[in-house]
Design a protein around this motif. Structure first.
Motif, mmCIF file in Angstrom:
data_model
loop_
_atom_site.group_PDB
_atom_site.id
_atom_site.type_symbol
_atom_site.label_atom_id
_atom_site.label_comp_id
_atom_site.label_asym_id
_atom_site.label_seq_id
_atom_site.Cartn_x
_atom_site.Cartn_y
_atom_site.Cartn_z
ATOM 1 N N TYR A 307 4.961 4.857 4.071
ATOM 2 C CA TYR A 307 4.423 5.056 2.724
ATOM 3 C C TYR A 307 4.212 6.534 2.449
ATOM 4 C CZ TYR A 307 -0.178 5.109 5.012
ATOM 5 O OH TYR A 307 -1.243 5.400 5.814
ATOM 6 N N ALA A 308 4.073 6.844 1.169
ATOM 7 C CA ALA A 308 4.117 8.235 0.717
ATOM 8 C C ALA A 308 2.739 8.832 0.500
ATOM 9 C CB ALA A 308 4.882 8.306 -0.599
ATOM 10 N N ASP A 309 2.661 10.125 0.706
ATOM 11 C CA ASP A 309 1.565 10.904 0.146
ATOM 12 C C ASP A 309 2.122 11.430 -1.171
ATOM 13 O OD1 ASP A 309 0.050 13.188 -0.662
ATOM 14 O OD2 ASP A 309 -0.821 13.271 1.346
ATOM 15 N N VAL A 310 1.511 11.068 -2.279
ATOM 16 C CA VAL A 310 2.092 11.443 -3.578
ATOM 17 C C VAL A 310 1.257 12.485 -4.311
ATOM 18 C CG1 VAL A 310 3.518 9.419 -3.944
ATOM 19 C CG2 VAL A 310 1.118 9.334 -4.591
ATOM 20 N N SER A 311 0.368 13.156 -3.579
ATOM 21 C CA SER A 311 -0.518 14.104 -4.269
ATOM 22 C C SER A 311 0.258 15.275 -4.891
ATOM 23 C CB SER A 311 -1.619 14.597 -3.338
ATOM 24 O OG SER A 311 -1.104 14.903 -2.073
ATOM 25 N N ASN A 320 1.495 10.300 -12.917
ATOM 26 C CA ASN A 320 0.696 9.316 -12.209
ATOM 27 C C ASN A 320 1.362 7.962 -12.336
ATOM 28 O OD1 ASN A 320 -1.679 8.765 -10.763
ATOM 29 N ND2 ASN A 320 -2.770 10.170 -12.133
ATOM 30 N N THR A 321 1.214 7.112 -11.350
ATOM 31 C CA THR A 321 1.756 5.775 -11.537
ATOM 32 C C THR A 321 0.864 5.045 -12.541
ATOM 33 O OG1 THR A 321 0.539 5.108 -9.574
ATOM 34 C CG2 THR A 321 2.873 5.563 -9.290
ATOM 35 N N GLU A 322 1.515 4.388 -13.485
ATOM 36 C CA GLU A 322 0.766 3.698 -14.543
ATOM 37 C C GLU A 322 0.848 2.188 -14.398
ATOM 38 O OE1 GLU A 322 2.472 5.221 -18.157
ATOM 39 O OE2 GLU A 322 1.905 7.288 -17.624
ATOM 40 N N ARG A 323 1.730 1.726 -13.503
ATOM 41 C CA ARG A 323 1.937 0.289 -13.368
ATOM 42 C C ARG A 323 1.684 -0.166 -11.941
ATOM 43 N NH1 ARG A 323 5.146 -0.681 -18.232
ATOM 44 N NH2 ARG A 323 5.327 1.404 -19.089
ATOM 45 N N THR A 324 1.245 -1.406 -11.817
ATOM 46 C CA THR A 324 0.909 -1.950 -10.505
ATOM 47 C C THR A 324 2.107 -2.712 -9.928
ATOM 48 O OG1 THR A 324 0.184 -4.031 -11.468
ATOM 49 C CG2 THR A 324 -1.485 -2.293 -11.244
ATOM 50 N N ILE A 325 1.949 -3.098 -8.683
ATOM 51 C CA ILE A 325 2.967 -3.938 -8.048
ATOM 52 C C ILE A 325 3.070 -5.274 -8.784
ATOM 53 C CG2 ILE A 325 3.507 -5.195 -5.918
ATOM 54 C CD1 ILE A 325 2.468 -2.942 -4.358
#
Ligand code: WQD
Length: 345
Positions: A307-311, A320-325
């Motif tokens: 998994y990613a560090d997206v900072s 920013n991610t605006e949607r969920t899984i």
């Protein structure tokens, strides 16, 4: 970094009828850009153009052809005043790349080299490149991956084409005004919220969510979960799934920025890991459908968790991610049904 608008609204989108390309085209149109789509339909279809129009109300300029044909590519640059390129066009099936390495190197690198010749000739310096977390080449990662991690040894010819493409772009950027941005995707999935656009896998899907939706739709008998003895909380692999529209938005944000440095790299994920079993359970909750699945053997090449560090992307791209899984699952399911109903293939 400074934010700045680019001169012409014409943006070349190579592989613009593919999965991530087509969603990025929708986002570009919605923000007032004029995407110029190029695709050879090797893993997509003409039908996608109609779907883009159905969502946006616009007919895009489209060119059908292969980027390995330099004269074809030059003709597109001659006809338009292209101010930036988002380069998606590439083969992407990991296992197939092991079977046909030459095919992958020829296509993925041949297309890039021709594109770079055109960028030089037509003085375009803005390119956003579709890269992959596979360039980190890590066996396993208990910690989230940051962009500072050195690129490693990707585990497939597909992965090497991404690794090599980044290197080629960096080398050229050093001596020219080219300013590439590499977006390293984790696991993009989902579809447009309208359900009118999504992924069109050729044959049995390799990726997990399309396999799940096709199973629920009755196209596949059952999902095999590849391994439940991994070193993770429920024994199934953990990945960083991200909604394709969030990925699309990051491309447009990348285009809008101009950085001082020769090149920039961003991870695109959510920063949160989800296991295959959790994904299946979320699918069942969100759609109220029971999914046929069983546990099978591990798939060669898979690792426990990634998994990613997206900072960095959040900070520098103002993204920013605006949607969920759950959103991604629901949208993919809507698309699966829409596609069947309208016989889109
Ligand atoms: C996810 C998880 C499988 C199918 C790949 C590429 C990567 C990237 C994205 C591409 C794994 C499990 C899957 C199934 C399952 N780039 N699975 N049953 O492998 O994380 O990444 O796609 O362009 O480079 O390697 O994604 O969707 O194939 O698998 O259990 O039928 O689902 O084992 O744990 P992956 P995936």
């Amino acid at each position: 970094s400074l934010s700045q608008m680019i001169e012409s609204k014409e943006i070349l989108v190579t592989g613009g009828t593919g999965f991530i390309g087509s969603h990025t085209v929708v986002e570009l149109i919605e923000l007032g850009y004029e995407p110029i789509i190029l695709d050879n339909w090797s893993n997509s279809s003409q039908a996608i153009l109609k779907q883009i129009s159905a969502i946006t109300g616009k007919d895009c300029v489209f060119y059908h052809g292969d980027m390995r044909d330099l004269e074809f590519l030059r003709s597109v640059f001659k006809k338009h005043s292209i101010s930036g390129v988002i380069h998606f066009a590439a083969f992407k099936a990991v296992a197939e790349s092991v079977e046909k390495p030459l095919h992958y190197y020829d296509n993925n690198l041949g297309a890039l080299l021709n594109l770079l010749k055109c960028l030089e000739e037509f003085e375009v310096n803005k390119i956003v490149f579709s890269s992959s977390c596979t360039v980190y080449g890590v066996a396993n990662s208990l910690d989230p991956l940051t962009e500072e991690m050195p690129v490693g040894k990707p585990n497939s010819p597909y992965g090497w084409t991404k690794w090599m493409a980044e290197q080629i772009l960096m080398d050229i950027a050093k001596g020219t005004s080219l300013r590439p941005i590499f977006l390293r995707y984790f696991n993009p999935m989902g579809a447009h919220v309208s359900g009118k656009l999504g992924e069109l896998p050729l044959g049995p899907p390799n990726n997990v969510l399309p396999y799940i939706t096709q199973t629920a739709a009755g196209i596949r008998k059952e999902l095999t979960i590849f391994g439940n003895d991994y070193d993770t909380p429920d024994g199934t692999c953990v990945r960083d799934y991200i909604h394709v529209m969030d990925v699309a938005k990051a491309h447009v944000k990348s285009l809008m920025h101009s950085f001082e440095s020769a090149f920039e790299v961003f991870n695109l994920g959510t920063g949160k890991g989800t296991s295959v079993l959790e994904l299946v359970q979320l699918f069942e909750q969100v759609t109220s459908k029971k999914l046929n699945y069983h546990f099978g053997a591990r798939r060669p090449g898979d690792v426990d968790a990634l998994y990613a560090d997206v900072s960095k992307a959040k900070k520098f791209l103002n993204w920013n991610t605006e949607r969920t899984i759950e959103d991604a699952i629901l949208d993919a399911w809507k698309w699966e049904q829409y596609r069947l109903e309208h016989e889109i293939s």
